[in-house]
Structures are given as C-alpha cells and as structure tokens.
Motif scaffolding. Structure first.
Motif, PDB file in Angstrom:
ATOM      1  N   LEU A 306       0.882  -1.169   0.000  1.00  0.00           N
ATOM      2  CA  LEU A 306       0.000   0.000   0.000  1.00  0.00           C
ATOM      3  C   LEU A 306       0.918   1.216   0.000  1.00  0.00           C
ATOM      4  CD1 LEU A 306      -2.982   0.968   0.241  1.00  0.00           C
ATOM      5  CD2 LEU A 306      -2.512   1.304   2.665  1.00  0.00           C
ATOM      6  N   VAL A 307       0.876   1.993  -1.076  1.00  0.00           N
ATOM      7  CA  VAL A 307       1.893   3.025  -1.271  1.00  0.00           C
ATOM      8  C   VAL A 307       1.289   4.308  -1.823  1.00  0.00           C
ATOM      9  CG1 VAL A 307       3.746   1.384  -1.740  1.00  0.00           C
ATOM     10  CG2 VAL A 307       2.308   2.189  -3.613  1.00  0.00           C
ATOM     11  N   VAL A 308       2.074   5.369  -1.745  1.00  0.00           N
ATOM     12  CA  VAL A 308       1.777   6.588  -2.487  1.00  0.00           C
ATOM     13  C   VAL A 308       2.582   6.516  -3.783  1.00  0.00           C
ATOM     14  CG1 VAL A 308       1.970   9.095  -2.546  1.00  0.00           C
ATOM     15  CG2 VAL A 308       1.460   7.935  -0.384  1.00  0.00           C
ATOM     16  N   ALA A 359      -2.350   9.752 -11.619  1.00  0.00           N
ATOM     17  CA  ALA A 359      -2.148  11.197 -11.557  1.00  0.00           C
ATOM     18  C   ALA A 359      -2.407  11.693 -10.137  1.00  0.00           C
ATOM     19  CB  ALA A 359      -3.090  11.893 -12.538  1.00  0.00           C
ATOM     20  N   ASN A 360      -1.760  12.758  -9.759  1.00  0.00           N
ATOM     21  CA  ASN A 360      -1.983  13.445  -8.480  1.00  0.00           C
ATOM     22  C   ASN A 360      -1.606  12.616  -7.260  1.00  0.00           C
ATOM     23  OD1 ASN A 360      -3.039  15.646  -9.907  1.00  0.00           O
ATOM     24  ND2 ASN A 360      -5.017  14.610 -10.039  1.00  0.00           N
ATOM     25  N   VAL A 389      -6.723   1.904  -7.043  1.00  0.00           N
ATOM     26  CA  VAL A 389      -6.390   3.276  -6.693  1.00  0.00           C
ATOM     27  C   VAL A 389      -7.379   3.748  -5.630  1.00  0.00           C
ATOM     28  CG1 VAL A 389      -6.185   5.628  -7.587  1.00  0.00           C
ATOM     29  CG2 VAL A 389      -5.445   3.698  -8.982  1.00  0.00           C
ATOM     30  N   ASN A 390      -6.866   4.384  -4.597  1.00  0.00           N
ATOM     31  CA  ASN A 390      -7.672   4.852  -3.469  1.00  0.00           C
ATOM     32  C   ASN A 390      -8.608   3.764  -2.948  1.00  0.00           C
ATOM     33  OD1 ASN A 390      -6.560   7.468  -3.544  1.00  0.00           O
ATOM     34  ND2 ASN A 390      -7.913   7.978  -5.252  1.00  0.00           N
ATOM     35  N   ARG A 408       5.500  13.956   1.818  1.00  0.00           N
ATOM     36  CA  ARG A 408       5.508  14.746   0.602  1.00  0.00           C
ATOM     37  C   ARG A 408       6.742  15.635   0.509  1.00  0.00           C
ATOM     38  NH1 ARG A 408       0.917  16.125  -2.241  1.00  0.00           N
ATOM     39  NH2 ARG A 408      -0.406  15.725  -0.453  1.00  0.00           N
ATOM     40  N   THR A 409       7.173  16.180   1.653  1.00  0.00           N
ATOM     41  CA  THR A 409       8.272  17.140   1.614  1.00  0.00           C
ATOM     42  C   THR A 409       9.582  16.533   2.102  1.00  0.00           C
ATOM     43  OG1 THR A 409       7.578  17.863   3.799  1.00  0.00           O
ATOM     44  CG2 THR A 409       6.796  19.163   1.923  1.00  0.00           C
ATOM     45  N   SER A 410       9.556  15.268   2.474  1.00  0.00           N
ATOM     46  CA  SER A 410      10.766  14.685   3.055  1.00  0.00           C
ATOM     47  C   SER A 410      11.851  14.513   2.003  1.00  0.00           C
ATOM     48  CB  SER A 410      10.445  13.331   3.675  1.00  0.00           C
ATOM     49  OG  SER A 410      11.631  12.732   4.122  1.00  0.00           O
ATOM     50  N   SER A 411      13.068  14.850   2.380  1.00  0.00           N
ATOM     51  CA  SER A 411      14.187  14.640   1.461  1.00  0.00           C
ATOM     52  C   SER A 411      15.094  13.547   1.990  1.00  0.00           C
ATOM     53  CB  SER A 411      14.971  15.933   1.293  1.00  0.00           C
ATOM     54  OG  SER A 411      15.438  16.349   2.554  1.00  0.00           O
ATOM     55  N   THR A 412      14.645  12.844   3.018  1.00  0.00           N
ATOM     56  CA  THR A 412      15.507  11.827   3.619  1.00  0.00           C
ATOM     57  C   THR A 412      14.995  10.428   3.328  1.00  0.00           C
ATOM     58  OG1 THR A 412      14.251  12.033   5.655  1.00  0.00           O
ATOM     59  CG2 THR A 412      16.262  13.310   5.495  1.00  0.00           C
ATOM     60  N   LEU A 413      14.150  10.298   2.291  1.00  0.00           N
ATOM     61  CA  LEU A 413      13.654   8.975   1.952  1.00  0.00           C
ATOM     62  C   LEU A 413      14.813   8.123   1.440  1.00  0.00           C
ATOM     63  CD1 LEU A 413      10.445  10.012   0.025  1.00  0.00           C
ATOM     64  CD2 LEU A 413      10.585   9.138   2.347  1.00  0.00           C
TER      65      LEU A 413
END
Ligand SMILES: [Zn+2]
Length: 618
Positions: A306-308, A359-360, A389-390, A408-413
C-alpha cells in the motif's frame, strides 16, 4: 457505544440510527479517538463519510471508516428506529455464513478463523418494562454480559462438505473435478491484458483474471479465443459476476498464487453475468508489507504493498526477449511511511494508462508485485497482480496522514532501487560529489556505477568540424530507429546501410562532451541528443540549430551559435551520470556519461539544505 475486545486491541461497537432504522456498527480503529476524547457519546449526531459493510453471523455490520461529529452533546433517542441489520435468508432456511476477517487476514480455512463477535440481536430492548431510560435498559445491565441470541456463535463454524451458498452458488473452495456444471459468484480482483500466442497448431488470444468469492478463496480464470472478445471488455475490476460453464484443471503453482488448487478455462460457452454487489464478498484481500521489508525479501517472491505513487516516469518500450514484440513499460516511484521508496514497473496496457491512472500522487494498493534484485531491489506488476487506486480500506488513512504531514516534503527517503534505467533522480541525501568518482573508485565494477551530483557546466566542446552532432538516418522504425549514422552521397542524398535506403534528408542528433564542476572537482562528461536537448532547451534541436547557423541558407551567424551555448554554460543542474571504465585503445579510462539533467530548483534545494543542516549533530 460499547467497548469490545480486551487488551491492547481496543475496538468500539456502536449502534447507529437515523431515527427510522438502526443497525450495528464498528468503528475502524483509527477513528477510536472520537470516543476516547468524548467527542462521540451515546446519542451524538455524526455524519458517516465512508464505510463498508461486513456480514457477521448473518447480520450486516457497518464498519465506519471516516466520520464527522455534527453535534456531540448527547440528546435523546430520536424516533422509534427499526432494526435493518438482519440479512434476508433464502428459502426460509437459516444460513450461517462464516465470520470473515475485517480485512487483510488471509486464512485458508474459514473454520479456523477467529470466533465471530457475539452480536445481540436487539440492543435496544433488554427490558420490556417501561423505564425512564429511553433505551429500556439500565446502565448496569448494559455493561453486564449480554445474552447471546445465536446459540452457535461461540462454537467453531463448520460447513457441511457440499453445502451451497445462500443463492445456490458453489463456493470456490469446494470446486472439484467431479462437478460438471457449477456456478460461482465472485468478485474480479485482477485482470490481465489480452495476450496472443501462436504455435504449430494455430494461433489465438487469451486473458486471465483472478476472482474471489465469499468463501474467501480466489481462483485463476483464463478466457480463450471467442471468449476473449466477449468477456474482456465486460469484466471490470472489483465488480461481481456469476461464472458458469468453465473447465477445471489443476493449477500450476509456479505461475498461479491463488488459494484454489484449481484454475478454470472458459471458452465461447462460458456464461458470465454481472450481479449486484451486496457486499458479502470481500474486496481484494491484502497482506501488506512495508517497503522497508522488501530489502530482505527474496527475489521472485510476490508481495502486496500500500503506497503513495510519488512519481510516474515517462512511458518507454523494451523488446521482449521471449516474443520479440515491443513491450510498453512505465516506471513508478512509490513510497510508504517506512520512509523508503522503490521503483515499480507496470507493463503493457497498464503502462499506457499509468500517467492518467496514477495522476496526483494517489494511494494505491498493489496485489502480488514481483520482487526483483535488479538494481538493488525493484518491483514489477506481474500479469496476475492487480491494483486499486484509493482503495476503501482503513490502512489508507494513516498513510495519507503521513504523506500529507511528512512524506511529501521529506528529502531523507531511502531508496531501494539504485539503477539508472528508470530515470529516477536520487534523493538529496543520496547525492555525491564529483571527487567521489576518484575516491570511491567508481566505474571499475562489472556494472556501471550511477551517481547524482549538483554541478555547473564549465565548458562545452561545441566547436567540432561540421557541428556538435552526427547525421542519423531519418527512419524512426526498425531496424535503425534513427540510431545509425548516415553519410551523404555525391548527389546530396543520405544513405543508411542498416535500412539500405536513401533519403533526401538526415536527422541531426547531438553528441558532444563538456566539463562539469562542483566544489570538489571537475569531470569530463559526454552528452547525447536527449541530454543535450535538456541542456539547451527542447526547441533547439540539432536540425534547427544547423538550419539557423550552419546551412547554406543561413548567414553564418557564429555569434548566435556561440550565444546559444554560452547561455546554457555556467548553469546549475542536478546531473545523473553513468560512470564506467572503458578501454580506449590499450588505455583504460573512466568515462562519465550524462544520463539525465534536472534544472536546479533553488527553493527545493534550499529547503533540503536547511533540513540536512538541522539534522547535523554537533
Ligand atoms: Zn536507417
């Protein structure tokens, strides 16, 4: 409102009423806080935004997935609601359906499932005597153990061997070779593209789908020839159908991971009818793994995620080694709250629709992804997998929350896929400096090394005899696909040895070298057409630059040509490079080739820098 289950597994049972009807429900655990914070008390007015229903002990139970509190102050019971939670039984016979897990638990034997929840058939009416309490029972009697209206509900439920389900459908778990005609009622949980085959006996087409019924068993169905045209457009993911007139055979466990030991073939005699989805058949069942666990997963095993879907990369093609046909592929970068991302490839029709489907940055449940050790770890949607999806499952909400607040904003993935083929940019944390080419001895392994650096173009070697490009054949198709260099014949035409054709025109494709620099070092790099267009801008194709500055009709505007490259030089980029040792003559040289260029996003770069600085410990 009543707490059920002990220990750490806090579950809340509720009775919900709209004033005319009432029904039993359970809160999904992630919204328990409405109760623990007292936002919901008895007689609170809520709006249910999302729910699903389960059949437990022949009662319909509403699982509340998402709600809003409209008025939390308790009032009085409204109206005289009537129970609508009892599922209709057929033919007057009482039918007991095995309790189903709410979600996710794949238990092969229904009888081995946990004991069904004892459900009181009349929660409003313990006492018939008039009482000041509108519910007719005192608080003490409500918390006392309640009588159980189902005498058998504490005993394990065992199906008789040949029982039919409530509407005369054979459970998939009971299909066997000795039955001639049977009908199963099941939900489509995956559906493949149409594949064609040809051999000495002829040719044809087929597609397969997996179907799941209320016994919790799924089975692989394959449709052949005429049945393909008839049923491929008709069968839709997640819809429920009855299936009749299929032939059973023993499943090939190597390719088929369904629970049933059989699989079904359908030809033109198959009967398939869509029926109403009464909610008795579970949606696809998943056993989700966090992406971080994929690192320890054996290659070639199948997993659910289950992922984004963080990024959909451009569609591409590869040549299938098996069939020689061109296959469409699309790489996705997917991520979950284990703070790890991985490359996932979808194929065929799914690749063509990937950009629209995903998308999105949606949340997607993937079933049966194949784990590969290609480039670290990567995933492939196998032919018999499926994705939703969803999906309407409770696990979505915590993931969505994580994505909105951190992911969404993490740069440490951390990324498990290190290959360059996907065009994925490394995260900020994975970046290297140019000096690492030397200090890390890059390029000397069997496979090329890949690196991302932040760098500036310091010099572009554009002044080559004839221009910084080569003349390629115009044929976009096989065999040369514009990759073969053509030479001009004396009469001005261009001849391609590979196609053995002569054309009036050629296609110029960039090829040149340059130096890039960062704060640690400088390195020579090669750029090909695709990267050069990223560098100069898509509109400055080699042909257009040739026409403008080099051809007989141009006015020999060398300043314009110099200016075009000068403008691009000294610009900052995130550069993804392939580093590989090559023999040039008898000399070994480490060659750095630019794979992709991304213009510097200064806002994002600053944010990443600030975050990295804040994590530095002194
Ligand atoms: Zn050619």
């Amino acid at each position: 409102v009543k707490r059920v289950g002990g220990g750490s597994q806090e579950r809340w049972r509720v009775v919900i009423s709209d004033g005319e009807h009432f029904i039993q429900g359970m809160l999904a655990t992630q919204i328990n806080h409405f109760i623990t914070s007292n936002e919901i008390q008895e007689n609170s007015i809520i709006k249910i935004n999302d729910n699903m229903t389960n059949l437990i002990n022949n009662r319909i139970i509403v699982i509340v997935l998402n709600l809003e509190v409209l008025n939390s102050t308790p009032g009085l019971k409204i109206g005289n609601p009537v129970d609508v939670g009892t599922a209709p039984s057929v033919g007057g016979a009482s039918v007991v359906t095995a309790a189903k897990p709410l979600y996710g638990n794949n238990v092969s034997n229904p009888a081995a499932q946990s004991k069904p929840e004892a459900v009181n058939s009349n929660p409003y009416g313990q006492s018939r005597s008039p009482s000041s309490n509108p519910y007719g029972s005192s608080n003490s009697s409500r918390t006392a153990p309640q009588s159980n209206s189902y005498s058998n509900s504490n005993a394990p439920i065992v199906r008789s061997n040949m029982s039919l389900s409530e509407d005369n459908h054979t459970p998939i778990s009971q299909l066997n070779m000795y039955q001639n005609r049977w009908t199963v009622k099941a939900r489509v949980t995956s559906k493949s593209d149409i594949r064609t085959w040809s051999n000495a006996r002829g040719e044809g087409s087929l597609f397969s789908c997996d179907i799941l019924d209320s016994s919790g068993t799924d089975i692989r169905c394959t449709f052949f020839k005429e049945a393909v045209d008839k049923f491929h457009p008709m069968l839709q993911m997640d819809h429920v159908y009855t299936f009749t007139n299929g032939r059973l055979k023993v499943a090939n466990a190597q390719y088929n991971t369904c629970k049933s030991n059989f699989e079904v073939s359908f030809d033109q005699n198959a009967e398939v009818h869509e029926v109403a989805d009464d909610g008795r058949i579970l949606q696809q069942q998943y056993e989700f793994l966090p992406i971080s666990a994929v690192e320890q997963t054996e290659p070639n095993s199948n997993i659910d995620l289950l992922v984004v879907v963080k990024e959909v990369h451009p569609i591409g093609t590869v040549m299938s080694k098996k069939t020689g046909q061109e296959l469409f592929k699309c790489d996705l970068t997917v991520v979950d709250q284990s703070n790890v991302e991985i490359n996932l490839t979808v194929w065929g029709e799914k690749a063509k629709t990937a950009e629209a489907n995903f998308a999105n940055q949606p949340i997607v449940a993937f079933k049966r992804l194949r784990v590969s050790d290609y480039g670290g770890r990567s995933l492939s949607s196998s032919g018999n997998g499926g994705e939703t999806v969803n999906p309407r499952i409770p696990e979505v909400q915590p993931l969505q929350h994580w994505w909105n607040t951190q992911g969404r904003t993490s740069s440490t993935l951390k990324s498990l896929s290190t290959r360059g083929g996907g065009g994925r940019m490394d995260s900020f944390a994975d970046r290297k400096t140019l000096s690492a080419i030397k200090t890390d001895n890059m390029g000397y392994g069997e496979k090329p090394d890949w690196m991302s650096v932040k760098a500036t173009f310091s010099f572009v070697k554009k002044d080559k005899e004839g221009g910084p490009w080569y003349t390629a054949c115009v044929n976009e198709e096989e065999p040369c696909r514009q990759r073969v260099k053509v030479t001009q014949t004396t009469d001005g035409y261009w001849h391609c040895d590979r196609c053995n054709k002569t054309s009036e025109k050629c296609k110029r494709r960039y090829i040149f070298s340059a130096t890039i620099a960062d704060e640690t070092s400088t390195s020579w790099v090669s750029l090909f057409d695709e990267q050069a267009l990223q560098f100069l801008g898509e509109e400055h194709t080699a042909d257009s630059v040739y026409d403008r500055y080099f051809s007989d009709s141009s006015n020999g505007d060398t300043e314009g040509f110099d200016g075009l490259f000068a403008k691009a030089t000294s610009t900052d980029w995130i550069v993804k490079c392939k580093v590989k040792n090559e023999m040039v003559g008898d000399e070994s040289r480490v060659k750095t080739t630019i794979y992709s260029l991304t213009p510097m996003d200064y806002v994002k770069e600053s944010r990443d820098l600030l975050e990295a600085i804040s994590k530095l410990s002194v």
